[in-house]
Scaffold this active site. Structure first.
Site, PDB file in Angstrom:
ATOM      1  NE  ARG A 224      39.921  20.253  28.705  1.00 43.26           N
ATOM      2  CZ  ARG A 224      39.637  21.016  27.653  1.00 43.26           C
ATOM      3  NH1 ARG A 224      39.388  20.480  26.469  1.00 43.26           N
ATOM      4  NH2 ARG A 224      39.583  22.328  27.776  1.00 43.26           N
ATOM      5  CG  ASP A 262      36.417  29.172  36.837  1.00 45.17           C
ATOM      6  OD1 ASP A 262      37.221  28.658  36.036  1.00 45.17           O
ATOM      7  OD2 ASP A 262      36.010  30.356  36.712  1.00 45.17           O
ATOM      8  CB  SER A 263      36.749  33.507  40.091  1.00 42.13           C
ATOM      9  OG  SER A 263      37.268  33.698  38.803  1.00 42.13           O
ATOM     10  CG  ASP A 311      44.145  25.632  32.064  1.00 37.65           C
ATOM     11  OD1 ASP A 311      45.102  26.297  31.617  1.00 37.65           O
ATOM     12  OD2 ASP A 311      43.181  25.266  31.359  1.00 37.65           O
ATOM     13  CB  CYS A 351      47.499  30.129  28.343  1.00 38.53           C
ATOM     14  SG  CYS A 351      46.529  31.189  29.393  1.00 38.53           S
TER      15      CYS A 351
HETATM   16  N1  SAH Z   1      40.866  24.524  32.501  1.00 35.10           N
HETATM   17  C1  SAH Z   1      39.809  25.110  31.705  1.00 35.10           C
HETATM   18  C2  SAH Z   1      40.186  26.459  31.142  1.00 35.10           C
HETATM   19  C3  SAH Z   1      40.576  27.491  32.169  1.00 35.10           C
HETATM   20  S1  SAH Z   1      40.495  29.136  31.603  1.00 35.10           S
HETATM   21  C4  SAH Z   1      39.385  24.134  30.635  1.00 35.10           C
HETATM   22  O1  SAH Z   1      39.971  23.050  30.532  1.00 35.10           O
HETATM   23  O2  SAH Z   1      38.461  24.445  29.880  1.00 35.10           O
HETATM   24  C5  SAH Z   1      40.795  30.038  33.034  1.00 35.10           C
HETATM   25  C6  SAH Z   1      39.646  30.059  34.027  1.00 35.10           C
HETATM   26  O3  SAH Z   1      40.119  30.724  35.192  1.00 35.10           O
HETATM   27  C7  SAH Z   1      38.390  30.807  33.614  1.00 35.10           C
HETATM   28  O4  SAH Z   1      37.281  29.968  33.699  1.00 35.10           O
HETATM   29  C8  SAH Z   1      38.244  31.966  34.645  1.00 35.10           C
HETATM   30  O5  SAH Z   1      36.896  32.183  35.040  1.00 35.10           O
HETATM   31  C9  SAH Z   1      39.035  31.423  35.789  1.00 35.10           C
HETATM   32  N2  SAH Z   1      39.655  32.398  36.701  1.00 35.10           N
HETATM   33  C10 SAH Z   1      40.276  33.555  36.385  1.00 35.10           C
HETATM   34  N3  SAH Z   1      40.816  34.115  37.497  1.00 35.10           N
HETATM   35  C11 SAH Z   1      40.523  33.273  38.536  1.00 35.10           C
HETATM   36  C12 SAH Z   1      40.807  33.299  39.925  1.00 35.10           C
HETATM   37  N4  SAH Z   1      41.534  34.273  40.470  1.00 35.10           N
HETATM   38  N5  SAH Z   1      40.360  32.267  40.665  1.00 35.10           N
HETATM   39  C13 SAH Z   1      39.651  31.270  40.139  1.00 35.10           C
HETATM   40  N6  SAH Z   1      39.365  31.205  38.835  1.00 35.10           N
HETATM   41  C14 SAH Z   1      39.790  32.193  38.038  1.00 35.10           C
END
Ligand code: SAH
Length: 407
Positions: A224, A262-263, A311, A351
């Site tokens: 970040r 985010d979903s 991410d 990840c």
């Molecule tokens: N970048 C974040 C961590 C991301 S974790 C940070 O810095 O803290 C992955 C995220 O993807 C989760 O919040 C999950 O809700 C979201 N997610 C999972 N599948 C998804 C999709 N198809 N579309 C949008 N978001 C999604």
């Protein structure tokens, strides 16, 4: 706290299992996992997680570890030294050593980071995170689970937390080990609903009861920071924002606008609170949608950005899912690259432990090719120092990412 079930954790002497030794086998490389196929007639009647001694076909000592007949990973190694016994003292000492290695991380700007990173800290199956005055731990293997009370006592003694919370749930690794969820306060105060932590001087609310992992993606702190360097005056798309990590850093660095996508509605709600709590710059928009469709829709609407972050969650849980995962990464990155203005920057992550770095880079490069654009790699990203990788254990290095500029 309960007393440890010393009887189960350590038969005295531990049962001996014979392991098939070969030149260059995992034991000789000090890889901490021994698979079921490497054992001669693995017994089915030993309690989950019990300490066993491995011997070769001639009865020579090979190591000690915890055994789980229900898991493909039959033994998780604790020692290769015949004089080292797997006892409460060994677990407590290794916990104290791991916490000691992070001593330099504690400062007034950052008070949440990983204290124990499982195999990578020679404590297979144990994750421990510090969140301010609270400590949260998770056992992901039968061995670590069996030593739970020893672990809890050691953490209280070493960290002297205000509260100790167990989050042994919600991870498919526990199911593979045949373990039931175990959640709750084991010592001291109940954590507040949204615990406030500091990351590089920014404040984040964390839901340690129900948030992902132990509540926050502590593994992305350094990344970040790397991204923030690109965000002054930028229009940023924070794809897979969760509770706002990258987007709050972007705002603090002077972003003109940030779209948090985010979903998960609860994650976005906490994201909004985190943005407001830090009073960061820029206009912030919160989009609760599936990222695959949302990125395509933005393209159709002609929206563009200076910085896009991707991410996503783990796409490949094992090698069998690699091909499909690579297609997913390619599709997502292709959509993101199409949204970038000339000179714009993509910060993209995987990840998935099974997805090795070259494979991930290839997926991103193919996406750039399909978009008809060139990408210049400016930074290769991984784990911060509180998430070290045991070099004999490549699986420990799960997070990979890159920052690349579109030309
Ligand atoms: N970048 C974040 C961590 C991301 S974790 C940070 O810095 O803290 C992955 C995220 O993807 C989760 O919040 C999950 O809700 C979201 N997610 C999972 N599948 C998804 C999709 N198809 N579309 C949008 N978001 C999604």
């Amino acid at each position: 706290m309960q007393q440890p079930n010393a009887l189960l954790a350590c038969f005295d002497p531990p049962p001996k299992l014979t392991v098939v030794r070969e030149r260059g086998d995992s034991l000789s490389r000090r890889h901490p996992w021994v698979f079921e196929q490497a054992l001669v007639r693995p017994p089915k009647n030993l309690p989950l997680g019990v300490t066993v001694e491995l011997v070769d076909g001639k009865g020579r000592f090979a190591g000690r570890g915890s055994y789980n007949c229900e898991s493909r990973i039959a033994v998780r190694m604790m020692t290769y030294d015949e004089n080292e016994l797997v006892t409460e003292t060994l677990w407590a000492q290794r916990i104290a050593d791991a916490v000691g290695r992070r001593a330099a991380l504690a400062d007034s700007d950052t008070d949440a980071y990983r204290l124990v990173f499982s195999e990578n800290d020679l404590l297979p199956g144990l994750i421990v995170d510090r969140y301010g005055d609270y400590v949260v731990f998770q056992t992901l293997s039968a061995g670590a689970s069996l030593w739970r009370d020893t672990i809890a006592r050691a953490l209280v003694a070493v960290c002297q937390p205000r509260g100790l919370f167990e989050r042994s749930d919600g991870d498919d690794r526990r199911q593979h080990e045949g373990l039931e969820p175990s959640i709750g306060t084991l010592y001291g105060d109940e954590p507040p609903e949204h615990l406030l932590i500091r990351q590089d001087g920014l404040t984040f609310g964390v839901d340690i009861r129900a948030g992902h992992k132990t509540g926050f993606y502590l593994d992305q702190r350094q990344n970040r920071r790397a991204l923030a360097a690109y965000c002054a005056g930028a229009d940023v798309l924070n794809g897979f924002s969760y509770t706002g990590g990258f987007g709050v850093y972007a705002g603090a660095a002077g972003a003109k606008s940030v779209v948090h996508l985010d979903s998960s509605a609860p994650a976005l709600e906490l994201c909004r609170e985190n943005v407001e709590r830090n009073g960061v710059a820029g206009e912030h928009e919160y989009l609760c949608e599936n990222a695959f469709g949302a990125l395509r829709a933005m393209r159709d609407e002609g929206r563009t950005f200076d910085v896009v972050v991707l991410d996503p969650p783990k796409f490949a849980s094992s090698k069998q899912h690699l091909e499909k995962a690579a297609r997913g990464y390619k599709e997502l990155n292709l959509s993101a690259i199409k949204l970038l203005r000339p000179g714009g920057v993509l910060a993209t992550f995987s990840c998935s432990g099974a997805m090795e770095r070259p494979l991930f880079y290839r997926a991103v490069a193919e996406a750039a090719k399909d978009a008809g654009r060139d990408l210049l790699l400016e930074a290769e990203l991984g784990h911060p120092t509180d998430h070290p990788t045991l070099l004999s254990f490549p699986e420990g290095s799960y997070l990979k990412g890159l920052i690349a500029r579109v030309v």
